[in-house]
Write a protein that holds these residues in place. Sequence first.
Motif, PDB file in Angstrom:
ATOM      1  N   LYS A  75       0.859  -1.181   0.000  1.00 20.67           N
ATOM      2  CA  LYS A  75       0.000   0.000   0.000  1.00 20.67           C
ATOM      3  C   LYS A  75       0.898   1.235   0.000  1.00 20.67           C
ATOM      4  CE  LYS A  75      -3.827  -2.238   2.158  1.00 20.67           C
ATOM      5  NZ  LYS A  75      -4.916  -2.171   3.084  1.00 20.67           N
ATOM      6  N   PRO A  76       0.454   2.318  -0.638  1.00 20.79           N
ATOM      7  CA  PRO A  76       1.306   3.519  -0.664  1.00 20.79           C
ATOM      8  C   PRO A  76       1.448   4.121   0.726  1.00 20.79           C
ATOM      9  CG  PRO A  76      -0.815   3.947  -1.690  1.00 20.79           C
ATOM     10  CD  PRO A  76      -0.765   2.486  -1.400  1.00 20.79           C
ATOM     11  N   ARG A  77       2.634   4.646   0.961  1.00 25.10           N
ATOM     12  CA  ARG A  77       2.891   5.313   2.243  1.00 25.10           C
ATOM     13  C   ARG A  77       2.242   6.686   2.225  1.00 25.10           C
ATOM     14  NH1 ARG A  77       9.368   4.345   2.994  1.00 25.10           N
ATOM     15  NH2 ARG A  77       9.269   2.076   3.032  1.00 25.10           N
ATOM     16  N   PRO A  78       1.805   7.143   3.393  1.00 24.42           N
ATOM     17  CA  PRO A  78       1.282   8.517   3.435  1.00 24.42           C
ATOM     18  C   PRO A  78       2.429   9.502   3.202  1.00 24.42           C
ATOM     19  CG  PRO A  78       1.343   7.568   5.627  1.00 24.42           C
ATOM     20  CD  PRO A  78       1.714   6.481   4.674  1.00 24.42           C
TER      21      PRO A  78
END
Length: 95
Positions: A75-78
């Motif tokens: 999942k993409p990092r914030p």
Amino acid sequence: MFNIQTHMDYEGQHKAEKLSRFIIALFGIVGLIWGGIIQQFSQTVYILGAGFLLASLVTIPPWPMYRRRPLNWQKPRPEPSVQVNDGEEVKKKKK
């Protein structure tokens, strides 16, 4: 409407490449032997062409046997934020 898959996983691509090389080499050898027996080079070319068509039909479409191990993407990092001295957060600007 339809859920048509248009991808292969990496292991499926490897399997498809090995299979296509095997099919084309096999048909090339058989075509060369058969063409040598009957002394017709055109028969060699026809058999090799049939092998190419078969290899294309078997390996180009993304059949389910080439999609058995899909990648699990992270999942993409914030986006990181920078804290200013007065305590509020300000997002970093992209350049």
